[in-house]
Design a protein around this motif. Structure first.
Motif, PDB file in Angstrom:
ATOM      1  N   PHE A 186       0.840  -1.204   0.000  1.00 27.10           N
ATOM      2  CA  PHE A 186       0.000   0.000   0.000  1.00 27.10           C
ATOM      3  C   PHE A 186       0.875   1.255   0.000  1.00 27.10           C
ATOM      4  O   PHE A 186       0.701   2.147  -0.843  1.00 27.10           O
ATOM      5  CB  PHE A 186      -0.930   0.000   1.220  1.00 27.10           C
ATOM      6  CG  PHE A 186      -1.725   1.262   1.374  1.00 27.10           C
ATOM      7  CD1 PHE A 186      -2.843   1.502   0.584  1.00 27.10           C
ATOM      8  CD2 PHE A 186      -1.370   2.219   2.314  1.00 27.10           C
ATOM      9  CE1 PHE A 186      -3.580   2.677   0.717  1.00 27.10           C
ATOM     10  CE2 PHE A 186      -2.102   3.389   2.461  1.00 27.10           C
ATOM     11  CZ  PHE A 186      -3.209   3.618   1.662  1.00 27.10           C
ATOM     12  N   HIS A 206      -4.897   4.835   5.884  1.00 25.88           N
ATOM     13  CA  HIS A 206      -4.875   3.372   5.811  1.00 25.88           C
ATOM     14  C   HIS A 206      -5.546   2.896   4.533  1.00 25.88           C
ATOM     15  O   HIS A 206      -6.447   3.558   4.022  1.00 25.88           O
ATOM     16  CB  HIS A 206      -5.663   2.759   6.985  1.00 25.88           C
ATOM     17  CG  HIS A 206      -4.991   2.905   8.306  1.00 25.88           C
ATOM     18  ND1 HIS A 206      -3.839   2.235   8.630  1.00 25.88           N
ATOM     19  CD2 HIS A 206      -5.330   3.621   9.394  1.00 25.88           C
ATOM     20  CE1 HIS A 206      -3.491   2.542   9.859  1.00 25.88           C
ATOM     21  NE2 HIS A 206      -4.375   3.393  10.344  1.00 25.88           N
ATOM     22  N   PRO A 207      -5.164   1.704   4.087  1.00 23.31           N
ATOM     23  CA  PRO A 207      -5.923   1.127   2.966  1.00 23.31           C
ATOM     24  C   PRO A 207      -7.337   0.804   3.436  1.00 23.31           C
ATOM     25  O   PRO A 207      -7.564   0.551   4.623  1.00 23.31           O
ATOM     26  CB  PRO A 207      -5.152  -0.151   2.620  1.00 23.31           C
ATOM     27  CG  PRO A 207      -4.291  -0.441   3.796  1.00 23.31           C
ATOM     28  CD  PRO A 207      -4.068   0.848   4.521  1.00 23.31           C
ATOM     29  N   GLN A 208      -8.266   0.822   2.532  1.00 23.19           N
ATOM     30  CA  GLN A 208      -9.666   0.588   2.879  1.00 23.19           C
ATOM     31  C   GLN A 208      -9.856  -0.752   3.570  1.00 23.19           C
ATOM     32  O   GLN A 208     -10.619  -0.870   4.517  1.00 23.19           O
ATOM     33  CB  GLN A 208     -10.539   0.681   1.611  1.00 23.19           C
ATOM     34  CG  GLN A 208     -12.022   0.828   1.867  1.00 23.19           C
ATOM     35  CD  GLN A 208     -12.714  -0.488   2.161  1.00 23.19           C
ATOM     36  OE1 GLN A 208     -12.297  -1.559   1.732  1.00 23.19           O
ATOM     37  NE2 GLN A 208     -13.781  -0.404   2.913  1.00 23.19           N
ATOM     38  N   GLN A 209      -9.139  -1.782   3.149  1.00 22.76           N
ATOM     39  CA  GLN A 209      -9.290  -3.110   3.734  1.00 22.76           C
ATOM     40  C   GLN A 209      -8.842  -3.162   5.194  1.00 22.76           C
ATOM     41  O   GLN A 209      -9.286  -4.029   5.936  1.00 22.76           O
ATOM     42  CB  GLN A 209      -8.475  -4.170   2.972  1.00 22.76           C
ATOM     43  CG  GLN A 209      -8.587  -4.165   1.474  1.00 22.76           C
ATOM     44  CD  GLN A 209      -7.608  -3.207   0.825  1.00 22.76           C
ATOM     45  OE1 GLN A 209      -7.804  -1.998   0.880  1.00 22.76           O
ATOM     46  NE2 GLN A 209      -6.575  -3.706   0.178  1.00 22.76           N
ATOM     47  N   ALA A 210      -7.974  -2.273   5.611  1.00 22.04           N
ATOM     48  CA  ALA A 210      -7.457  -2.301   6.985  1.00 22.04           C
ATOM     49  C   ALA A 210      -8.459  -1.777   7.998  1.00 22.04           C
ATOM     50  O   ALA A 210      -8.573  -2.318   9.096  1.00 22.04           O
ATOM     51  CB  ALA A 210      -6.162  -1.496   7.074  1.00 22.04           C
ATOM     52  N   THR A 211      -9.167  -0.718   7.653  1.00 21.59           N
ATOM     53  CA  THR A 211     -10.095  -0.107   8.614  1.00 21.59           C
ATOM     54  C   THR A 211     -11.544  -0.103   8.133  1.00 21.59           C
ATOM     55  O   THR A 211     -12.430   0.291   8.864  1.00 21.59           O
ATOM     56  CB  THR A 211      -9.684   1.346   8.931  1.00 21.59           C
ATOM     57  OG1 THR A 211      -9.701   2.105   7.719  1.00 21.59           O
ATOM     58  CG2 THR A 211      -8.304   1.412   9.577  1.00 21.59           C
ATOM     59  N   HIS A 212     -11.755  -0.499   6.903  1.00 18.75           N
ATOM     60  CA  HIS A 212     -13.097  -0.562   6.310  1.00 18.75           C
ATOM     61  C   HIS A 212     -13.786   0.799   6.257  1.00 18.75           C
ATOM     62  O   HIS A 212     -14.985   0.907   6.453  1.00 18.75           O
ATOM     63  CB  HIS A 212     -13.964  -1.603   7.028  1.00 18.75           C
ATOM     64  CG  HIS A 212     -13.330  -2.948   7.036  1.00 18.75           C
ATOM     65  ND1 HIS A 212     -13.276  -3.743   5.922  1.00 18.75           N
ATOM     66  CD2 HIS A 212     -12.674  -3.631   8.012  1.00 18.75           C
ATOM     67  CE1 HIS A 212     -12.630  -4.860   6.208  1.00 18.75           C
ATOM     68  NE2 HIS A 212     -12.241  -4.815   7.462  1.00 18.75           N
ATOM     69  N   TRP A 213     -12.980   1.849   5.999  1.00 20.27           N
ATOM     70  CA  TRP A 213     -13.586   3.165   5.829  1.00 20.27           C
ATOM     71  C   TRP A 213     -14.474   3.141   4.597  1.00 20.27           C
ATOM     72  O   TRP A 213     -14.318   2.309   3.716  1.00 20.27           O
ATOM     73  CB  TRP A 213     -12.542   4.280   5.754  1.00 20.27           C
ATOM     74  CG  TRP A 213     -11.425   4.115   4.786  1.00 20.27           C
ATOM     75  CD1 TRP A 213     -10.146   3.706   5.051  1.00 20.27           C
ATOM     76  CD2 TRP A 213     -11.438   4.378   3.371  1.00 20.27           C
ATOM     77  NE1 TRP A 213      -9.384   3.677   3.913  1.00 20.27           N
ATOM     78  CE2 TRP A 213     -10.157   4.095   2.862  1.00 20.27           C
ATOM     79  CE3 TRP A 213     -12.412   4.819   2.490  1.00 20.27           C
ATOM     80  CZ2 TRP A 213      -9.821   4.246   1.529  1.00 20.27           C
ATOM     81  CZ3 TRP A 213     -12.089   4.969   1.149  1.00 20.27           C
ATOM     82  CH2 TRP A 213     -10.802   4.679   0.687  1.00 20.27           C
ATOM     83  N   LYS A 214     -15.407   4.061   4.592  1.00 19.87           N
ATOM     84  CA  LYS A 214     -16.339   4.187   3.470  1.00 19.87           C
ATOM     85  C   LYS A 214     -16.199   5.570   2.867  1.00 19.87           C
ATOM     86  O   LYS A 214     -15.903   6.532   3.558  1.00 19.87           O
ATOM     87  CB  LYS A 214     -17.771   3.960   3.949  1.00 19.87           C
ATOM     88  CG  LYS A 214     -17.989   2.558   4.469  1.00 19.87           C
ATOM     89  CD  LYS A 214     -19.362   2.395   5.056  1.00 19.87           C
ATOM     90  CE  LYS A 214     -19.474   0.985   5.631  1.00 19.87           C
ATOM     91  NZ  LYS A 214     -20.481   0.883   6.651  1.00 19.87           N
ATOM     92  N   CYS A 227     -14.931   6.376   8.912  1.00 21.38           N
ATOM     93  CA  CYS A 227     -14.162   5.230   9.380  1.00 21.38           C
ATOM     94  C   CYS A 227     -14.725   4.661  10.679  1.00 21.38           C
ATOM     95  O   CYS A 227     -14.885   5.408  11.652  1.00 21.38           O
ATOM     96  CB  CYS A 227     -12.708   5.634   9.586  1.00 21.38           C
ATOM     97  SG  CYS A 227     -11.658   4.289  10.142  1.00 21.38           S
TER      98      CYS A 227
END
Length: 147
Positions: free
Chosen positions: A34, A98-106, A118
């Motif tokens: 990333f 962070h990458p989206q997969q790490a924190t599942h931000w939208k 987030c």
């Protein structure tokens, strides 16, 4: 400071040899894919020029260094890449650290701007999250309601 000047300084913090090693995927750099992608994209990304608060940049750098000294104490060689990528994402690109997969931000796109939400956002004042462009998702169920 103008954001273009910050981007230039971040790029200058990476030597020509390091740029080549990043480009060729040298694993001895101790960098996540990333952050490698973020740094490589920095060379060609268009930048909207605006004024940024240099004190905030230094504060984020110090907060990241304190965090990494605790949670990545065994790998100080990798700190540089995280710090440069996070500063670039936060202040130049105005994207989550962070990458989206790490924190599942939208991501919520409106006609005016893009908003990131987030579920992991720590709103404490001593948190690195306080510098992130993401908003807390305490009301995300309302933001994403289809009705």
């Amino acid at each position: 400071m103008q954001v273009q000047e910050l981007q230039n300084k971040l790029m200058e913090a990476i030597t020509t040899d390091e740029w080549n090693r990043l480009k060729h995927g040298d694993s001895s750099l101790i960098i996540s894919s990333f952050n490698r992608d973020v740094l490589l994209s920095m060379k060609n990304a268009p930048v909207e020029n605006f004024e940024i608060d240099i004190k905030s940049v230094y504060n984020l750098k110090e907060a990241l260094q304190r965090y990494l000294d605790i949670y990545m104490a065994d790998c100080p060689i990798g700190h540089k890449w995280i710090i440069i990528a996070c500063i670039y994402l936060t202040f130049v690109q105005k994207r989550p650290m962070h990458p989206q997969q790490a924190t599942h931000w939208k991501c919520i796109a409106t006609s005016e701007k893009t908003k990131y939400v987030c579920p992991c956002k720590d709103t404490g004042t001593n948190s690195v999250c306080s510098y992130c462009v993401c908003h807390s998702d305490t009301n995300s169920h309302v933001l994403f309601d289809e009705n």
